[in-house]
Scaffold this active site. Structure first.
Site, mmCIF file in Angstrom:
data_model
loop_
_atom_site.group_PDB
_atom_site.id
_atom_site.type_symbol
_atom_site.label_atom_id
_atom_site.label_comp_id
_atom_site.label_asym_id
_atom_site.label_seq_id
_atom_site.Cartn_x
_atom_site.Cartn_y
_atom_site.Cartn_z
ATOM 1 C CB CYS A 2 -0.848 0.026 1.264
ATOM 2 S SG CYS A 2 -1.728 -1.487 1.554
ATOM 3 N NE ARG A 27 4.180 1.709 -2.842
ATOM 4 C CZ ARG A 27 5.196 1.419 -2.038
ATOM 5 N NH1 ARG A 27 6.376 1.929 -2.278
ATOM 6 N NH2 ARG A 27 5.027 0.645 -1.006
ATOM 7 C CD1 TRP A 75 -0.788 -6.054 -1.961
ATOM 8 C CD2 TRP A 75 -1.255 -5.591 -4.087
ATOM 9 N NE1 TRP A 75 -0.540 -7.176 -2.693
ATOM 10 C CE2 TRP A 75 -0.807 -6.926 -3.995
ATOM 11 C CE3 TRP A 75 -1.611 -5.083 -5.338
ATOM 12 C CZ2 TRP A 75 -0.705 -7.754 -5.117
ATOM 13 C CZ3 TRP A 75 -1.501 -5.910 -6.441
ATOM 14 C CH2 TRP A 75 -1.054 -7.220 -6.329
ATOM 15 C CG ASN A 101 2.530 0.852 3.466
ATOM 16 O OD1 ASN A 101 2.223 -0.276 3.112
ATOM 17 N ND2 ASN A 101 3.533 1.523 2.939
ATOM 18 N N GLY A 102 1.159 -1.732 5.760
ATOM 19 C CA GLY A 102 1.779 -2.801 6.549
ATOM 20 C C GLY A 102 0.739 -3.843 6.939
ATOM 21 C CD GLU A 480 11.856 -19.444 -11.066
ATOM 22 O OE1 GLU A 480 11.159 -20.153 -11.804
ATOM 23 O OE2 GLU A 480 11.674 -18.221 -10.934
ATOM 24 C CE LYS A 484 12.286 -15.363 -13.234
ATOM 25 N NZ LYS A 484 11.301 -16.143 -12.559
ATOM 26 C CD GLU A 487 10.768 -15.242 -16.899
ATOM 27 O OE1 GLU A 487 9.627 -15.064 -17.330
ATOM 28 O OE2 GLU A 487 11.012 -15.564 -15.724
ATOM 29 C CG HIS A 503 20.212 -41.561 -18.747
ATOM 30 N ND1 HIS A 503 20.489 -42.900 -18.831
ATOM 31 C CD2 HIS A 503 20.284 -41.245 -17.442
ATOM 32 C CE1 HIS A 503 20.703 -43.381 -17.608
ATOM 33 N NE2 HIS A 503 20.596 -42.378 -16.741
ATOM 34 C CE LYS A 602 4.139 -9.899 -12.189
ATOM 35 N NZ LYS A 602 5.316 -10.743 -11.935
HETATM 36 C C1 F6R Z 1 8.130 -16.391 -14.786
HETATM 37 C C2 F6R Z 1 6.738 -16.045 -14.561
HETATM 38 C C3 F6R Z 1 5.692 -16.968 -15.069
HETATM 39 C C4 F6R Z 1 4.595 -17.129 -14.024
HETATM 40 C C5 F6R Z 1 3.423 -17.949 -14.608
HETATM 41 C C6 F6R Z 1 2.325 -18.163 -13.588
HETATM 42 O O1 F6R Z 1 8.984 -15.430 -14.247
HETATM 43 O O2 F6R Z 1 6.447 -15.031 -13.981
HETATM 44 O O3 F6R Z 1 6.214 -18.205 -15.433
HETATM 45 O O4 F6R Z 1 5.124 -17.759 -12.899
HETATM 46 O O5 F6R Z 1 2.899 -17.284 -15.727
HETATM 47 O O6 F6R Z 1 1.786 -16.960 -13.168
HETATM 48 P P1 F6R Z 1 0.930 -16.862 -11.856
HETATM 49 O O7 F6R Z 1 1.816 -17.172 -10.701
HETATM 50 O O8 F6R Z 1 0.425 -15.448 -11.832
HETATM 51 O O9 F6R Z 1 -0.181 -17.869 -11.980
#
Ligand code: F6R
Length: 607
Positions: A2, A27, A75, A101-102, A480, A484, A487, A503, A602
């Site tokens: 927030c 934010r 938020w 906020n918190g 993971e 990272k 992407e 293998h 996102k």
């Molecule tokens: C990778 C990334 C995506 C999300 C995936 C699921 O950095 O952000 O692979 O993890 O699209 O998204 P959520 O968690 O919002 O369901």
């Protein structure tokens, strides 16, 4: 998280507050509101949704007269993003309004106590307890009421308060949540974020934990928690508005990586009391847990990889079989799910189309669903039988970082909770693991601090296709780490269970092939070391990731990234951090658009 703002001066407050809130929009938020003191009364205007809606409702502030007020972007954490849950909150007698906020960790017990004392609540928020406490403790001395209220609060808070008895004064309190005072001429400000201040004044006072202050147009007085007046220095901010939004970091992704200690703490703190893990407002008994024949974890992308790590913790501690399924596969898999299946659905956004479909599929077959979700009130939160929020705060960068580590944290908490209820751990081991979890935020910070050499390592290793290898929990981290890298840097990266190399994949290892070897699992150290030897014998250059003090790894790898020593089942939460940074610096070196990588969104709300 927030955002809060406050203004007291000679001008109309509402337009200044609205402008401050707009500065905090970056934010992320889901509702907004202001409270302005006028003619001995407090006028509150708040809406769910965008600040533009609040501007429209208030005629850009012109319809809310008064020269002192407070504002908030919310938020949601406790309660859905509705008008009622939006801040500011008013006391029953209308004398006080509060923005916060918190998170107030003991809000449930405070709420019960206040209801017993006759106070009525208009919202589901933790914040509303604060405004009723102020009314409760107020006997004409605001300073005393603020101090008594703050003494009752556990958790993190930056508070902005107005009271009808002091028509030009603002009161602020800080504990573990950012709060900055803006020093003007004939007017003063406060904000949770310097962004909201820099267009008005560059002279600021940084509040510390336990301090509170009174602001009027002509004076700012700061006190410590005993009520003693403090002489605080005035600092000069040199940031531009644009730099201030990212907290001085070049990208949101870097800012969010750095926020991980605080985000993980926010996920842990409300759920550990007296050395025991608690869930949020629901319980699972030993009997209910024994009735679960298997757990399915389902999610997409990084959330799926968090599930891959979490599986090891749950299986090891609870001895319940866990299957981790990609939601996009599970939804069409005619899954073997029934009322004896518990499904953990993980999603940062709570809106991922495939994850929602998998959830519905499992529910229709009788499974109980627990959502592990960041966005309060999202579709997955609503569809789940119970929700464990990750409390990561808004994530702006497309590539998830703090979203992922807070998902891991919640999975660890769940594993410990279930193991405790099932009686499958002795008390000493349980207590030791809880303590270890409580140290996670500090260990993540140490991990960040000890890895200053990552920019140089990124330029050495991230110049061509990379392999990430590991075993068990380390394999989950490798998955993971490779995602990272792919992407945000657009480099080809693959992850392999280290034992699988021979293998087939080892055929691809040639002179100078970069291999990132995750070796944080002590019991499998020698096994992964032998894989390192195998790839090195074929010319690979190896960057290993292991715990500090591991001498064996130093003698085998070309370079080593260290993390602090930690229980193996929790190691992913540390090991992933240098891999996030490695990907970040690789992408930066290649000039990529780090916060908005090409072709990615996102929130993936379509199939
Ligand atoms: C990778 C990334 C995506 C999300 C995936 C699921 O950095 O952000 O692979 O993890 O699209 O998204 P959520 O968690 O919002 O369901």
């Amino acid at each position: 998280m927030c955002g809060i703002v406050g203004f007291t001066g000679k001008l109309a407050a509402a337009p200044v507050l609205l402008q401050g809130l707009e500065r905090l929009e970056y934010r992320g938020y889901d509702s907004a509101g202001i409270a302005v003191l006028d003619n001995g009364a407090i006028r509150v205007e708040k809406v769910s949704g965008r600040i533009a809606k609040l501007c429209e409702k208030t005629g850009n502030g012109a319809l809310v007269p008064g020269a002192a007020g407070i504002g908030h972007t919310r938020w949601a954490t406790h309660g859905a993003p509705t008008d009622q849950n939006a801040h500011p909150h008013l006391s029953n007698d209308g004398r006080f309004a509060v923005v916060h906020n918190g998170i107030i960790e003991n809000y449930l017990e405070l709420r019960k106590e206040l209801i017993r004392d006759g106070y009525t609540f208009q919202s589901e928020t933790d914040t509303e307890t604060i405004v009723h406490l102020l009314e409760h403790y107020y006997d004409g001395d605001i300073k005393a009421a603020v101090m008594k209220t703050a003494a009752r609060l556990e958790g993190s808070y930056a508070l902005g308060i107005v009271c009808t008895d002091t028509p030009d004064a603002l009161y602020v309190v800080r504990e573990a949540s950012p709060l900055i005072l803006g020093v003007g001429v004939g007017e003063n400000y406060f904000a949770s974020d310097v962004t909201a201040l820099v267009s008005h004044t560059k002279n600021v006072i940084y509040m510390e934990d336990g301090e509170f202050a009174r602001l009027t147009p002509g004076a700012i007085t700061v006190y410590d928690c005993t009520g003693r007046e403090l002489q605080k220095p005035i600092s000069r901010v040199t940031w531009s508005v644009e730099a201030a939004e990212k907290g001085g970091y070049e990208h949101f992704m870097l800012k969010e990586i750095m926020e991980q200690p605080a985000a993980v703490k926010a996920a842990l703190a409300p759920r550990i009391h007296d050395g025991k893990v608690q869930l949020d407002g629901f319980e699972l008994t030993g009997e209910q847990l024994r009735d679960i024949h298997k757990i399915i974890i389902t999610a997409c992308g990084s959330a799926y990889y968090a599930g891959c790590s979490g599986r090891y913790a749950i299986e090891r501690l609870c001895r319940i079989p866990v299957e981790v399924e990609l939601a996009s596969e599970l939804r069409y898999a005619d899954p073997m799910v029934d009322e004896h299946t518990l499904v953990l659905v993980i999603s940062q956004s709570g809106e991922t189309a495939d994850t929602i479909a998998a959830l519905r599929e499992c529910k229709s077959r009788g499974a109980k669903v627990i959502g592990i979700v960041n966005v309060v009130g999202s579709t997955i939160a609503k569809l789940s039988d119970h929700v464990l929020y990750t409390f990561a705060g808004p994530e702006i960068a497309v590539a998830t970082t703090k979203g992922y580590t807070t998902q891991l944290t919640v999975l660890y908490l769940f594993a410990l909770y279930a193991a405790g209820k099932l009686g499958r751990m002795d008390a000493d081991r349980y207590a030791a693991l809880v303590r270890e979890l409580q140290h996670l935020p500090r260990r993540i910070q140490q991990t960040i601090d000890m890895n200053w050499q990552l920019p140089a390592l990124a330029s050495r290793y991230a110049s061509q296709s990379l392999f990430f290898i590991g075993r068990n929990t380390d394999y989950a981290v490798a998955l993971e780490g490779a995602l990272k890298m792919k992407e945000i840097s657009y480099l080809h990266a693959e992850s392999y269970a280290a034992g699988e190399l021979k293998h087939g994949t080892i055929a691809l290892i040639e002179e100078n092939q970069p291999v990132i070897a995750v070796c944080c699992n002590e019991s499998l150290m020698d096994k992964t070391l032998s894989n390192i030897v195998e790839v090195k014998a074929r010319g690979a250059k190896v960057l290993a990731l292991s715990f500090k003090g591991n001498k064996k790894i130093v003698s085998q790898a070309d370079d080593v990234i260290f993390i602090p020593r930690i229980e193996t089942i929790f190691s992913a939460c540390l090991a992933v951090v240098p891999l996030q940074l490695l990907a970040y610096y690789a992408a930066k070196g290649r000039g990529c658009d780090i916060d908005k990588p090409k072709n990615l969104a996102k929130s993936v709300t379509v199939e």
